[in-house]
Each structure stands twice: as structure tokens, then as C-alpha cells.
Design a protein around this motif. Structure first.
Motif, PDB file in Angstrom:
ATOM      1  N   UNK A  69       0.799  -1.230   0.000  1.00 44.46           N
ATOM      2  CA  UNK A  69       0.000   0.000   0.000  1.00 44.46           C
ATOM      3  C   UNK A  69       0.836   1.287   0.000  1.00 44.46           C
ATOM      4  N   UNK A  70       2.175   1.208   0.159  1.00 41.33           N
ATOM      5  CA  UNK A  70       2.983   2.415   0.265  1.00 41.33           C
ATOM      6  C   UNK A  70       2.965   2.945   1.683  1.00 41.33           C
ATOM      7  N   UNK A  71       3.704   3.944   2.090  1.00 45.41           N
ATOM      8  CA  UNK A  71       4.543   4.774   1.216  1.00 45.41           C
ATOM      9  C   UNK A  71       5.867   4.129   0.790  1.00 45.41           C
ATOM     10  N   UNK A  72       6.257   2.968   1.370  1.00 51.55           N
ATOM     11  CA  UNK A  72       7.478   2.322   0.878  1.00 51.55           C
ATOM     12  C   UNK A  72       7.217   1.808  -0.536  1.00 51.55           C
ATOM     13  N   UNK A  73       8.253   1.780  -1.378  1.00 50.28           N
ATOM     14  CA  UNK A  73       8.069   1.262  -2.739  1.00 50.28           C
ATOM     15  C   UNK A  73       7.884  -0.254  -2.694  1.00 50.28           C
ATOM     16  N   UNK A  74       7.311  -0.797  -3.753  1.00 52.12           N
ATOM     17  CA  UNK A  74       7.116  -2.252  -3.855  1.00 52.12           C
ATOM     18  C   UNK A  74       8.448  -2.986  -3.750  1.00 52.12           C
ATOM     19  N   UNK A  75       9.499  -2.433  -4.367  1.00 48.11           N
ATOM     20  CA  UNK A  75      10.833  -3.076  -4.337  1.00 48.11           C
ATOM     21  C   UNK A  75      11.356  -3.142  -2.904  1.00 48.11           C
ATOM     22  N   UNK A  76      11.177  -2.014  -2.199  1.00 45.88           N
ATOM     23  CA  UNK A  76      11.688  -1.926  -0.826  1.00 45.88           C
ATOM     24  C   UNK A  76      10.949  -2.924   0.064  1.00 45.88           C
ATOM     25  N   UNK A  77       9.632  -2.985  -0.092  1.00 43.24           N
ATOM     26  CA  UNK A  77       8.828  -3.899   0.730  1.00 43.24           C
ATOM     27  C   UNK A  77       9.211  -5.350   0.416  1.00 43.24           C
ATOM     28  N   UNK A  78       9.401  -5.642  -0.885  1.00 44.56           N
ATOM     29  CA  UNK A  78       9.773  -7.011  -1.264  1.00 44.56           C
ATOM     30  C   UNK A  78      11.139  -7.364  -0.683  1.00 44.56           C
ATOM     31  N   UNK A  79      12.050  -6.396  -0.643  1.00 41.66           N
ATOM     32  CA  UNK A  79      13.375  -6.667  -0.063  1.00 41.66           C
ATOM     33  C   UNK A  79      13.261  -7.018   1.427  1.00 41.66           C
ATOM     34  N   UNK A  80      12.375  -6.325   2.137  1.00 42.89           N
ATOM     35  CA  UNK A  80      12.189  -6.634   3.563  1.00 42.89           C
ATOM     36  C   UNK A  80      11.647  -8.063   3.729  1.00 42.89           C
ATOM     37  N   UNK A  81      10.663  -8.397   2.905  1.00 40.85           N
ATOM     38  CA  UNK A  81      10.104  -9.747   2.987  1.00 40.85           C
ATOM     39  C   UNK A  81      11.110 -10.802   2.530  1.00 40.85           C
ATOM     40  N   UNK A  82      11.975 -10.415   1.593  1.00 43.67           N
ATOM     41  CA  UNK A  82      13.040 -11.329   1.147  1.00 43.67           C
ATOM     42  C   UNK A  82      13.865 -11.768   2.367  1.00 43.67           C
ATOM     43  N   UNK A  83      14.195 -10.799   3.230  1.00 43.25           N
ATOM     44  CA  UNK A  83      15.014 -11.103   4.406  1.00 43.25           C
ATOM     45  C   UNK A  83      14.231 -11.909   5.440  1.00 43.25           C
ATOM     46  N   UNK A  84      12.934 -11.611   5.582  1.00 41.33           N
ATOM     47  CA  UNK A  84      12.112 -12.379   6.546  1.00 41.33           C
ATOM     48  C   UNK A  84      12.049 -13.840   6.098  1.00 41.33           C
ATOM     49  N   UNK A  85      11.805 -14.046   4.780  1.00 41.84           N
ATOM     50  CA  UNK A  85      11.712 -15.428   4.282  1.00 41.84           C
ATOM     51  C   UNK A  85      13.054 -16.141   4.402  1.00 41.84           C
ATOM     52  N   UNK A  86      14.131 -15.385   4.167  1.00 39.06           N
ATOM     53  CA  UNK A  86      15.466 -15.966   4.262  1.00 39.06           C
ATOM     54  C   UNK A  86      15.712 -16.482   5.688  1.00 39.06           C
ATOM     55  N   UNK A  87      15.313 -15.677   6.678  1.00 38.25           N
ATOM     56  CA  UNK A  87      15.501 -16.081   8.085  1.00 38.25           C
ATOM     57  C   UNK A  87      14.611 -17.277   8.408  1.00 38.25           C
ATOM     58  N   UNK A  88      13.383 -17.291   7.862  1.00 39.79           N
ATOM     59  CA  UNK A  88      12.473 -18.427   8.111  1.00 39.79           C
ATOM     60  C   UNK A  88      13.049 -19.706   7.498  1.00 39.79           C
ATOM     61  N   UNK A  89      13.587 -19.590   6.271  1.00 36.54           N
ATOM     62  CA  UNK A  89      14.156 -20.768   5.605  1.00 36.54           C
ATOM     63  C   UNK A  89      15.361 -21.289   6.391  1.00 36.54           C
ATOM     64  N   UNK A  90      16.163 -20.362   6.935  1.00 38.50           N
ATOM     65  CA  UNK A  90      17.344 -20.786   7.700  1.00 38.50           C
ATOM     66  C   UNK A  90      16.939 -21.586   8.938  1.00 38.50           C
ATOM     67  N   UNK A  91      15.725 -21.296   9.488  1.00 36.59           N
ATOM     68  CA  UNK A  91      15.223 -22.088  10.618  1.00 36.59           C
ATOM     69  C   UNK A  91      14.869 -23.497  10.167  1.00 36.59           C
ATOM     70  N   UNK A  92      14.319 -23.573   8.916  1.00 37.97           N
ATOM     71  CA  UNK A  92      13.957 -24.892   8.386  1.00 37.97           C
ATOM     72  C   UNK A  92      15.228 -25.679   8.089  1.00 37.97           C
ATOM     73  N   UNK A  93      16.167 -25.003   7.374  1.00 32.94           N
ATOM     74  CA  UNK A  93      17.406 -25.669   6.943  1.00 32.94           C
ATOM     75  C   UNK A  93      18.399 -24.588   6.512  1.00 32.94           C
ATOM     76  N   UNK A  94      19.567 -24.520   7.122  1.00 36.84           N
ATOM     77  CA  UNK A  94      20.546 -23.513   6.660  1.00 36.84           C
ATOM     78  C   UNK A  94      21.052 -23.877   5.256  1.00 36.84           C
ATOM     79  N   UNK A  95      20.956 -22.931   4.325  1.00 37.42           N
ATOM     80  CA  UNK A  95      21.317 -23.202   2.929  1.00 37.42           C
ATOM     81  C   UNK A  95      22.776 -22.818   2.665  1.00 37.42           C
ATOM     82  N   UNK A  96      23.507 -23.703   1.975  1.00 39.17           N
ATOM     83  CA  UNK A  96      24.874 -23.384   1.549  1.00 39.17           C
ATOM     84  C   UNK A  96      24.822 -22.953   0.082  1.00 39.17           C
TER      85      UNK A  96
END
Ligand SMILES: O=C(O)C(=O)C[C@]1(C(=O)O)C=C[C@@H](O)C=C1
Length: 365
Positions: A69-96
Motif C-alpha cells: 500500500x505504500x509509502x514504501x516502494x514495492x521493491x523496498x517492501x519485497x526486499x524486507x520480505x526477502x530477508x524475513x523469508x530468508x531467516x524463516x528458511x534458515x530455521x527450516x534448513x541452513x542453505x549453503x
């Protein structure tokens, strides 16, 4: 307290409360991801479980960009979620994740952009070493550069696919900014030599000819190695990016010196398994055709007839003989799609060999 101080205190209170809610929601999400891992493991006992799901990640990031919905740009918001998902995946299995090193290269920046910062990134000295690391199972995935908007294809990567069993699982694009860097310790000395990677010299050729004409240019194996040398040797500079500058504590003498402002490199994610459709995908194939008149027309015609968009076609010499060629083709669509199946069946009838390199989500970030 002034009016300003009162208002600031109120707003900071509000931010604290929002942060508390965000933290609780992120924790709830992470618990869900742990549960997902449990479901995946119990449903596939004793098997290789694929915790990383590129098609699902692409869907999540696309939805975030669309519904932001803004005011952050779509790219910026996706980058934040990118990091959240990355941390969630690391809990499932740390990726090399193996990448073309050393530490501080643009390929490492691309790997972190694609997977987020919660992965274990493993630098390797050459493109074929990245392929081997993934083939052997020592790394889950690999990241290699495949093309640059100024300099064209990275042939070594294309040629690796001729013999490797690996699949393309994703793509990521990175805007490449090069800087002229010096060590703060030596910055008053006259520069008599500039180190960089051959691709970076090529991407900054006009700038160098205009602004640093006549200074010796020494090609080294990576930008990060160039930055390391400039950090150690008085009277030298490096052309490299932000990560390498930070890693070796260098200062910028000139910022963004690439000749083309849209200078972009595309990287591929390579892995051992095929990726299901995400709804907005691309596919890559290698085809070798008989050496006869009209062969290229025959190869491309089914794509046109079935309305499939080609995004790239490259020709490489075939390892099997002089003047024989292999075509490397990218097109929109997934190999599970009916149209794509039909086209590939037709191509297969005419080709000497057709190798399916994989279908993968079109880069979101
Ligand atoms: O949906 C899944 O399969 C998950 O494992 C969850 C999740 C996520 O955090 O959303 C985490 C890792 C996968 O790469 C994709 C998504």
C-alpha cells in the motif's frame, strides 16, 4: 518539554507499539515455517527434502509487490520480505550457496539479493568450481554470472551447461556500479596503476580513456582481488563495487564510472532439481541442429507459431566438431505448460540434441 519534543515522544511511542506487533507477527510466521519443515520432513521420511521452494518465494514476493500500500516502494517492501523469508528458511534448513568468489564480488551481492542474508555463502575461485560444488552436493545451490548488458554473454557459464547435469532454478539481475577506489592510507600518492577484472575494464573503457588516459591497467581475476591489491599497494587504485570497497576499507575517488548508466548483470541460480511452475516463468534449452540450410528457421518457427516469446538466443561452437553449433535459447513459459511441451516436442524431432536446462521464476527483485 517543547511541542516538538511532546509530538516526537508520542510518535516514538507509537513506533514502539508497532514494532512490538511486527515482532510478534514475524515470530508467528517463523513458527509457521518451522511447522512447514516438520510437515515436509514427516511426509518424505529418509528422502532428500527440498526446503527451499523458489516458485513459492517468487509468488510471495510478487504478491507483496502488487499489494504493497505504500509509502514504501514495492521493491523496498519485497526486499524486507526477502530477508524475513530468508531467516524463516534458515530455521527450516541452513542453505549453503556457492558463488563465484572471492568474497566481495558482484556475484556474492547477487547471491545475497536472491537468497537474503541468512544463507551461508561459499566463495569459489571459478565458474566450473561452482558447478562442481553443487553437482557433488557440497552446496545446495550455486550462483554464476551469465550476461552483462554492456559486455554480452559470459561464455564460460553457457558452455558449462553442455556437460553439467545441473538445472537452472532461478535468475537475478543486479545493477552494476563501478567506482575508482583507493586506500585512504595512500590517497595522496599519484596513481600509476589501476587493477580490475577484464569485464569491469570493458564496462568503464570510455570513462578511463577520458579521465585516466595512459595509466597502466592491470587485469586481475576479480574486482575483489583488485580492491585487495589497491588496499595493499601504494600508488595503485582499483575499479570495483561497493561490497569490495567496504571489505577492504577503500575510498571512492570517482563514483559510478560505468559507461552505461543501465549497466546490469544477470546471474543464474543452479541446483540439482527442477522447479515447479510459479505462474510467471522462463525456460532455457540447449539445442544442436543439423548443419543444413534453414536449420535456424526450422528451430525458431514453432516458437513463433505457438506464440512463445524468445528472450535470448545465443550461438556457441559445439564441442563435438568444427563448424558445428549449439543454440542456447531462453523463452517465456514453463516446461509443464501445454504450449511449451508442444513446441519442444517439435524442436526435438528436428534437432540432433535438445537439452532442457530448466524452467524457473522470472526474477522478481
Ligand atoms: O512454503 C514453504 O514451502 C516454506 O518452506 C515457507 C517459506 C516461507 O518462509 O514463506 C520458506 C522457504 C521456502 O523457500 C518458501 C517459503
Amino acid at each position: 518539554m517543547s511541542d516538538e519534543q511532546v509530538r516526537l515522544a508520542e510518535l516514538r511511542d507509537e513506533i514502539d507499539q508497532i514494532d512490538q506487533k511486527i515482532m510478534e507477527l514475524i515470530s508467528a510466521r517463523a513458527t509457521c515455517a518451522q511447522e512447514v519443515a516438520h510437515v515436509k520432513t514427516t511426509a518424505n521420511p529418509g528422502q532428500d527434502v527440498f526446503f527451499y521452494r523458489p516458485e513459492r518465494e517468487a509468488q510471495v514476493l510478487r504478491r507483496i509487490k502488487e499489494q504493497n500500500p505504500g509509502p514504501l516502494s514495492g521493491e523496498e517492501m519485497a526486499r524486507l520480505f526477502r530477508e524475513i523469508m530468508s531467516a524463516c528458511l534458515a530455521l527450516e534448513k541452513p542453505m549453503h550457496i556457492a558463488f563465484l568468489g572471492p568474497v566481495g564480488t558482484f556475484t556474492q551481492a547477487a547471491a545475497l539479493k536472491h537468497f537474503g542474508h541468512s544463507v551461508i555463502s561459499v566463495p569459489l575461485p571459478a565458474i566450473d568450481a561452482v558447478f562442481r560444488e553443487v553437482e557433488s552436493g557440497a552446496a545446495h545451490y550455486g550462483v554464476v554470472p551469465v550476461e552483462n548488458s554492456t559486455e554480452g554473454m559470459i561464455n564460460h557459464t553457457l558452455d558449462m551447461f553442455m556437460s553439467s547435469p545441473l538445472k537452472i532454478c532461478g535468475e537475478v539481475q543486479l545493477r552494476i556500479h563501478h567506482h575508482l577506489l583507493v586506500s585512504p592510507k595512500h590517497k595522496d600518492q599519484e596513481i600509476t596503476r589501476i587493477y580490475s577484472h577484464q569485464q569491469s575494464f570493458a564496462q568503464c573503457r570510455q570513462w578511463l580513456d577520458t579521465h585516466r588516459y595512459g595509466i597502466e591497467r592491470v587485469t586481475v581475476s576479480s574486482n575483489a582481488e583488485a580492491a585487495r591489491r589497491a588496499g595493499a599497494e601504494p600508488g595503485t587504485a582499483a575499479i570495483a563495487g561497493d561490497m569490495a570497497a567496504e571489505l577492504y576499507g577503500l575510498e571512492k575517488l570517482a563514483n559510478s564510472i560505468e559507461d552505461r548508466p543501465d549497466n546490469t548483470t544477470r546471474f543464474l541460480i543452479i541446483g540439482r532439481e527442477e522447479v515447479p511452475a510459479s505462474g510467471h516463468d522462463k525456460s532455457s534449452i540447449l539445442v544442436s541442429m543439423r548443419n543444413k540450410p534453414g536449420a535456424l528457421y526450422q528451430l525458431l518457427e514453432p516458437f513463433h507459431r505457438h506464440g512463445l516469446s524468445l528472450t535470448r538466443i545465443e550461438t556457441r561452437p559445439s564441442p563435438s566438431g568444427t563448424w558445428a553449433y549449439v543454440f542456447y535459447i531462453d523463452f517465456e513459459g514453463h516446461m509443464e505448460d501445454e504450449q511449451v511441451r508442444k513446441v519442444l516436442a517439435e524442436v526435438e524431432d528436428e534437432a540432433v540434441e535438445l537439452k532442457r536446462l530448466g524452467s524457473y521464476p522470472i526474477g522478481v527483485l
